[in-house]
Design a protein around this motif. Structure first.
Motif, PDB file in Angstrom:
ATOM      1  N   ARG A 109    -148.772  31.165  62.531  1.00  0.00           N
ATOM      2  CA  ARG A 109    -149.223  31.197  61.142  1.00  0.00           C
ATOM      3  C   ARG A 109    -147.971  31.189  60.272  1.00  0.00           C
ATOM      4  NH1 ARG A 109    -153.831  35.003  58.747  1.00  0.00           N
ATOM      5  NH2 ARG A 109    -155.005  33.227  59.544  1.00  0.00           N
ATOM      6  N   LEU A 110    -147.968  30.319  59.272  1.00  0.00           N
ATOM      7  CA  LEU A 110    -146.842  30.220  58.350  1.00  0.00           C
ATOM      8  C   LEU A 110    -147.245  30.821  57.008  1.00  0.00           C
ATOM      9  CD1 LEU A 110    -144.031  29.225  57.530  1.00  0.00           C
ATOM     10  CD2 LEU A 110    -145.035  26.963  57.113  1.00  0.00           C
ATOM     11  N   VAL A 111    -146.466  31.795  56.535  1.00  0.00           N
ATOM     12  CA  VAL A 111    -146.741  32.468  55.276  1.00  0.00           C
ATOM     13  C   VAL A 111    -145.612  32.161  54.297  1.00  0.00           C
ATOM     14  CG1 VAL A 111    -147.108  34.705  54.146  1.00  0.00           C
ATOM     15  CG2 VAL A 111    -147.949  34.330  56.490  1.00  0.00           C
ATOM     16  N   LEU A 112    -145.972  31.833  53.061  1.00  0.00           N
ATOM     17  CA  LEU A 112    -144.994  31.553  52.006  1.00  0.00           C
ATOM     18  C   LEU A 112    -145.261  32.495  50.831  1.00  0.00           C
ATOM     19  CD1 LEU A 112    -142.793  29.978  50.538  1.00  0.00           C
ATOM     20  CD2 LEU A 112    -144.488  28.200  50.014  1.00  0.00           C
ATOM     21  N   LEU A 113    -144.277  33.327  50.510  1.00  0.00           N
ATOM     22  CA  LEU A 113    -144.390  34.296  49.417  1.00  0.00           C
ATOM     23  C   LEU A 113    -143.431  33.911  48.288  1.00  0.00           C
ATOM     24  CD1 LEU A 113    -144.237  37.588  51.550  1.00  0.00           C
ATOM     25  CD2 LEU A 113    -146.292  36.321  50.854  1.00  0.00           C
ATOM     26  N   HIS A 114    -143.885  34.092  47.046  1.00  0.00           N
ATOM     27  CA  HIS A 114    -143.029  33.887  45.873  1.00  0.00           C
ATOM     28  C   HIS A 114    -143.128  35.092  44.947  1.00  0.00           C
ATOM     29  CE1 HIS A 114    -143.282  29.449  46.729  1.00  0.00           C
ATOM     30  NE2 HIS A 114    -142.057  29.481  46.242  1.00  0.00           N
ATOM     31  N   ASP A 115    -142.039  35.396  44.280  1.00  0.00           N
ATOM     32  CA  ASP A 115    -142.070  36.282  43.115  1.00  0.00           C
ATOM     33  C   ASP A 115    -141.241  35.629  42.030  1.00  0.00           C
ATOM     34  OD1 ASP A 115    -139.190  37.585  43.011  1.00  0.00           O
ATOM     35  OD2 ASP A 115    -139.814  37.702  45.114  1.00  0.00           O
ATOM     36  N   PHE A 116    -141.745  35.661  40.794  1.00  0.00           N
ATOM     37  CA  PHE A 116    -141.001  35.011  39.721  1.00  0.00           C
ATOM     38  C   PHE A 116    -141.256  35.705  38.388  1.00  0.00           C
ATOM     39  CE2 PHE A 116    -145.062  32.729  39.708  1.00  0.00           C
ATOM     40  CZ  PHE A 116    -145.360  32.646  38.346  1.00  0.00           C
ATOM     41  N   ALA A 117    -140.303  35.523  37.480  1.00  0.00           N
ATOM     42  CA  ALA A 117    -140.431  36.012  36.104  1.00  0.00           C
ATOM     43  C   ALA A 117    -140.030  34.892  35.165  1.00  0.00           C
ATOM     44  CB  ALA A 117    -139.546  37.238  35.875  1.00  0.00           C
ATOM     45  N   VAL A 118    -140.676  34.873  33.996  1.00  0.00           N
ATOM     46  CA  VAL A 118    -140.486  33.811  33.020  1.00  0.00           C
ATOM     47  C   VAL A 118    -139.941  34.404  31.725  1.00  0.00           C
ATOM     48  CG1 VAL A 118    -141.718  32.134  31.589  1.00  0.00           C
ATOM     49  CG2 VAL A 118    -142.257  32.332  34.021  1.00  0.00           C
TER      50      VAL A 118
END
Length: 318
Positions: A109-118
């Motif tokens: 299983r491939l998991v892709l996580l992101h966190d971002f601020a604008v």
């Protein structure tokens, strides 16, 4: 001083391929343009096996963006953490992780996580960033899954090659010819139409109609990233002919004391299911590889020859 909200996203996909295969495809950023639809070019700056630093150009919601990124690779843990060093506006911070989870024999299983601020947490910019992240993440997982599940045949589906010509003239004139794609219909017989948009210096959107040896025409669209001081133009076709799932290339100039060597390099990921449809019943991957090698090589060698004539004629005229 207001604190910007951190937005988080999570995506995953099940892959019928061993974890090491999936991780290996993620680890090599130089091949991302062939596997990830949104990635145009990756310029690796530093890499020591565990720390990776690179400049990347991608399409996002129909525009081309670029930024500097760094990654930490943990091969035993099947995890890659990433962080943008210099994000593209309106993003002020962006990072995340690729995590490969073993799921039994030959499965992952491939998991892709992101966190971002604008910047300013402006709703329109947040929505734009979420849309770009969502679109590109889903496409990346889908195409990586497809590539990984063909891992036993992937070497046969990929090919890279180059052609070169010697030019007894200045590299600047050869580069000028290759950069000026808008003029190619008047300069190159196999180019019937070309339109170039360059909203940002050095980043070109090229739409082109090319006539093949049998007289048929096809339309391609490319993003080109130009490095004039290095004598390089890298590109990726964003609309490809049926036989190619992905196609990237590079024009490069290698000067020496006697002139310059002009090089055209291509990398291709073949679309396996299109081979017989394009080349006829019974055609195999070997036939597809020969066909693509000859067709691309013929056109790029012709272009290099005309660039050589342009440069050498200009020198004689002077």
């Amino acid at each position: 001083m207001s604190v910007q909200q951190v937005h988080r996203t999570s995506y995953s996909v099940d892959v019928n391929a061993p974890p090491g295969v999936v991780y290996g495809l993620l680890a090599d950023t130089t091949r991302w343009p062939l596997f990830f639809p949104s990635v145009i070019h990756v310029e690796r700056l530093d890499f020591d096996g565990s720390q990776d630093r690179f400049h990347i150009w991608v399409t996002a919601n129909g525009t081309v963006r670029s930024w500097l990124s760094r990654r930490t690779l943990d091969a035993p843990g099947l995890r890659i953490d990433f962080r943008q060093e210099v994000p593209a506006a309106p993003v002020v911070s962006m990072g995340g992780s690729w995590i490969v989870e073993p799921r039994g024999t030959g499965r992952s299983r491939l998991v892709l996580l992101h966190d971002f601020a604008v910047a300013g947490d402006r709703p329109a910019d947040v929505e734009w960033t979420k849309e770009a992240t969502d679109t590109n993440s889903r496409a990346q997982l889908a195409t990586l899954k497809e590539a990984a599940e063909r891992w036993t045949r992937l070497d046969g589906l990929m090919l890279s090659f180059e052609d070169s010509v010697r030019v007894n003239g200045p590299a600047e004139l050869v580069y000028q010819f290759l950069y000026g794609a808008a003029d190619w219909p008047e300069r190159i017989p196999h180019v019937a139409r070309a339109t170039v948009t360059e909203d940002e210096p050095g980043v070109q959107l090229l739409s082109m109609d090319t006539v093949t040896a049998d007289g048929s025409a096809h339309t391609t669209e490319s993003v080109r990233v130009c490095f004039p001081h290095a004598g390089r133009i890298v590109y990726k076709q964003t609309a490809t002919p049926a036989l190619m799932a992905a196609h990237t290339g590079e024009w490069s100039l290698i000067p020496d004391e006697r002139g310059v060597t002009a090089v055209s390099q291509h990398s291709v990921l073949l679309r396996e299911e299109a081979v017989e449809r394009v080349l006829g019943p019974g055609a195999d991957l070997a036939a597809a590889r020969r066909y693509v090698r000859e067709a691309l090589g013929r056109n790029s060698t012709a272009t290099l020859g005309l660039a050589r004539r342009h440069a050498e004629t200009a020198v004689r005229t002077l």
